[in-house]
Design an enzyme around this catalytic site. Structure first.
Site, mmCIF file in Angstrom:
data_model
loop_
_atom_site.group_PDB
_atom_site.id
_atom_site.type_symbol
_atom_site.label_atom_id
_atom_site.label_comp_id
_atom_site.label_asym_id
_atom_site.label_seq_id
_atom_site.Cartn_x
_atom_site.Cartn_y
_atom_site.Cartn_z
ATOM 1 N N GLU A 216 -27.402 -28.119 51.569
ATOM 2 C CA GLU A 216 -28.796 -28.316 51.991
ATOM 3 C C GLU A 216 -29.780 -28.095 50.853
ATOM 4 O O GLU A 216 -30.771 -28.830 50.731
ATOM 5 C CB GLU A 216 -29.098 -27.351 53.138
ATOM 6 C CG GLU A 216 -30.482 -27.478 53.729
ATOM 7 C CD GLU A 216 -30.680 -26.498 54.876
ATOM 8 O OE1 GLU A 216 -31.755 -25.885 54.942
ATOM 9 O OE2 GLU A 216 -29.753 -26.340 55.691
ATOM 10 N N ASP A 217 -29.518 -27.098 49.991
ATOM 11 C CA ASP A 217 -30.524 -26.679 49.008
ATOM 12 C C ASP A 217 -30.130 -26.906 47.553
ATOM 13 O O ASP A 217 -30.918 -26.583 46.665
ATOM 14 C CB ASP A 217 -30.838 -25.186 49.199
ATOM 15 C CG ASP A 217 -31.524 -24.906 50.528
ATOM 16 O OD1 ASP A 217 -32.198 -25.815 51.041
ATOM 17 O OD2 ASP A 217 -31.378 -23.791 51.055
#
Length: 717
Positions: free
Chosen positions: A122-123
């Site tokens: 996600e990051d």
């Protein structure tokens, strides 16, 4: 999961700790952050930053292979390097804290590996394919399950669609939700520097969605702390007052719970039962609820006593000793060992009282039950490993941790939710129903339903959209309307029609409590805006004689007043030549045992001997007249049929009667009551011997649950 999460500017709620067999000092995340900044250790050596995770993991799994954890930490640390939380800590401290929470609960190595990596896709630039190549398909699936959807592609629907994606993934692997719950707990612990409005929004989603999910998965350790953190944000004044109550109680000179605990230890020691007796403080929300319920709190209300034993049988031995040697509060006894809760919880609940009015609640369970009560599905290790013989059981609704009944139902209805807003609102309503019941089918199968569910809900739970054809039900062998509220342990037989074009009633929405039932009915009504379901046909016959539909056999209209019925087939023994008529209250037919009574004008009215009017006239002193059947077989008789409302029922019923040779003289239908309809028909038959066959044919019409000879409570002739 978000990098926005930060450490609080003010101390968070002080949550009373649950008893543990071995305590560990609170972890200093800042020290973990400094260790993370130093980079990974040399190959083959465990990094210092995951030392606490390893210690907690080995407490539950002494022989665990730690190499996947080492490699997961190396990838996570290098991927998140340079990312900082708003508090100034390295971002890697977040996945470390989440993993530590799960390790202390007893999660197995695969879950911990995925937890360390849960924000990488996600990051950072790490891809799911990379995770799968390095750690395998299971870890890849878990990381994918907790990865948020991008707001760029979904806009305002990103949050509900992310939860939908996560729940679908949880349906295949409950460990997805375990990671999400631990992730939310750490973010809630570190919510203090966010804007108040954002804190409130996150707290409300946690309250409405994640806390109920933690309850349903049995992860009480996470649920109770989440409740307290939400309580502190959404109700700061009540939280502060509850905190003062706890501080004030701690300063008391006496401690009723400690005195109760000492007395219990003495009782169990004398009985030679090995047991630990612990004081379990109530968490903030629990104490707040108790205060609202009882008003003024007693010293013993600030906690409960927990008795831990080794074997199931010891639980009942402890219960017997406490009820024998102390004063039990019988109304407080509950046995969740014989009948576990739907979230795997097992324990005996009771309470004991003293002469001074102090009452102590007592929980009795084994050490293994306590582990499951605290950690729920997390404590089961890998729930997809082959079960041992003692774990196998036939009732999957209660014991299967990989697909509990509530989750199966949730996954079924979410597929039918037409849009993200409907899914999001329905999900919150569904999760608000936090108690379940189990009802049984006649074949022995079980249905899990929320408390307050009706026969409508049971129909859609069992048959899906085919439940549109449901006509009624039998609950514990007795006929019941579809609006009947079911209780735990009921046996439900659903009566289904055979017409593929069957329609649900709009009224069913008033009695549908489950999302599956509501969504299915709403979808049908939206697709058929002009239809009103089974009640429509009944509404056409609310007053006066029934008017059969155009496709039904013709019937003669009922006269305004009943005409005298001919009795040419009857001989009056005592009064040869007297006029005869058959009583309309019992409509006797050839072969019935009959008697007569003289009325005005010298006419003899003939009744069946079991008619209620016969008894009434005999009590009034009226003399019976001896009558006998002649040689004719033709008869006129009044019949009734009781049915559930459905389309075309009147046509089907009158057609079945016509096929048996019955000529309908008149027909009436009473106004529907709770979707039940009563029909009354007067028919002419060429042969009274055909009457049993005619009644059977009427009973065989779908939707008809009873039919027979009519018995009117008419005044005597």
């Amino acid at each position: 999961m978000s990098a926005e999460a930060t450490n609080p500017a003010t101390p968070g709620p002080v949550v009373p700790a649950a008893p543990r067999r071995r305590s560990r000092p609170r972890i200093d995340l800042r020290r973990l952050g400094r260790a993370a900044l130093l980079g990974p250790a040399s190959r083959g050596r465990l990094p210092d930053a995951i030392g606490h995770v390893v210690e907690a993991h080995r407490f539950h799994y002494p022989d665990a292979d730690l190499e996947p954890l080492r490699r997961a930490y190396v990838l996570a640390e290098s991927s998140h390097r340079g990312q900082m939380r708003k508090s100034g800590e390295p971002y890697i401290t977040h996945p470390l804290a989440v993993t530590l929470i799960l390790a202390e609960l007893g999660a197995e190595t695969t879950t911990l590996t995925a937890s360390l990596l849960h924000d990488t896709v996600e990051d950072t630039d790490v891809t799911l394919d990379q995770v799968g190549d390095q750690f395998g398909a299971e870890v890849r699936y878990l990381v994918d399950g907790v990865t948020k959807l991008e707001k760029v592609g979904y806009g305002a629907a990103a949050e509900p669609e992310t939860f939908r994606k996560m729940l679908v993934a949880t349906g295949n692997d409950v460990r997805v939700m375990s990671i999400k719950l631990a992730d939310r707990l750490h973010n809630m612990r570190t919510l203090g520097v966010m804007r108040p409005e954002k804190q409130e929004r996150i707290a409300k989603v946690t309250r409405d969605v994640l806390i109920p999910l933690a309850e349903r998965l049995g992860v009480q350790a996470l649920k109770t702390e989440l409740e307290d953190l939400v309580f502190a944000i959404l109700h700061p004044e009540e939280y502060a007052y509850t905190r003062e109550l706890i501080v004030g109680n701690a300063s008391r000179a006496d401690d009723p719970l400690a005195e109760f605990a000492d007395a219990m230890r003495a009782v169990l020691r004398d009985a030679d039962i090995q047991a630990e007796v612990l004081i379990r403080p109530r968490h903030f929300v629990s104490l707040h609820r108790t205060a609202r319920k009882r008003g003024r709190l007693r010293g013993s209300d600030f906690g409960r006593l927990l008795v831990l034993v080794n074997e199931d049988a010891d639980c009942y031995a402890v219960l017997g000793e406490l009820h024998t040697c102390m004063t039990p509060v019988v109304s407080e006894f509950k046995d969740f060992i014989a009948v576990p809760k739907f979230n795997l919880y097992q324990s005996l609940h009771t309470a004991v009282a003293r002469e001074d009015g102090q009452v102590a609640e007592v929980l009795i369970r084994t050490h293994q039950m306590h582990k499951v009560a605290e950690a729920g599905v997390v404590a089961l290790g890998n729930p997809y490993a082959p079960p041992s013989e003692e774990q196998s059981a036939p009732d999957g609704e209660r014991v299967d941790p990989t697909r509990p009944g509530w989750l199966s139902r949730l996954l079924d209805w979410q597929e039918a939710a037409p849009d993200p807003d409907t899914f999001w609102s329905t999900l919150r309503e569904d999760l608000a129903q936090d108690r379940e019941i189990t009802v049984f089918r006649p074949d022995g199968g079980a249905l899990g339903l929320p408390e307050g569910a009706t026969c409508v809900d049971a129909a859609y739970a069992q048959y899906g959209e085919d439940a549109h054809a449901c006509l009624g039900a039998r609950v514990n062998g007795r006929l019941a309307t579809l609006s009947t509220v079911l209780r735990d342990g009921d046996t439900v037989q659903l009566l289904m029609g055979q017409d593929p074009a069957s329609e649900p009633s709009r009224e069913w929405l008033e009695h549908a409590h489950t999302p599956a039932a509501r969504i299915a009915i709403q979808r049908w009504l939206a697709a058929h805006p002009g239809a009103d379901g089974p009640a429509a046909e009944a509404d056409d016959t609310r007053t006066g004689p029934a008017q059969p539909p155009s496709d039904a056999p013709a019937t003669r209209p009922a006269p305004e007043a009943p005409a005298p019925r001919p009795g040419a087939a009857i001989t009056v023994v005592d009064r040869p030549g007297a006029g005869v008529r058959l009583a309309g209250c019992c409509t006797p037919v050839p072969a019935d045992e009959i008697t007569g009574f003289a009325v005005r004008g010298g006419v003899v009215t003939v009744h069946r001997v079991e008619c209620v009017a016969v008894e009434r006239m005999a009590q009034a002193g009226r003399a019976a007249v001896d009558v006998r059947w002649g040689d004719t077989t033709e008869c006129r008789v009044t019949l009734f049929a009781e049915s559930f409302g459905r389309p075309h029922l009147l046509a089907d019923l009158t057609e079945a009667m016509a096929l048996e040779g019955a000529e309908i003289v008149s027909a009436t239908v009473e106004p529907p009551t709770e979707q039940r309809v009563r029909h009354t028909y007067t028919v002419q038959l060429p042969d009274a011997a055909h009457l049993p066959t005619l009644i059977r044919a009427m009973r065989n019409v779908p939707g008809v649950y009873d039919a027979g000879r009519a018995h009117h409570q008419a005044p005597p002739s």
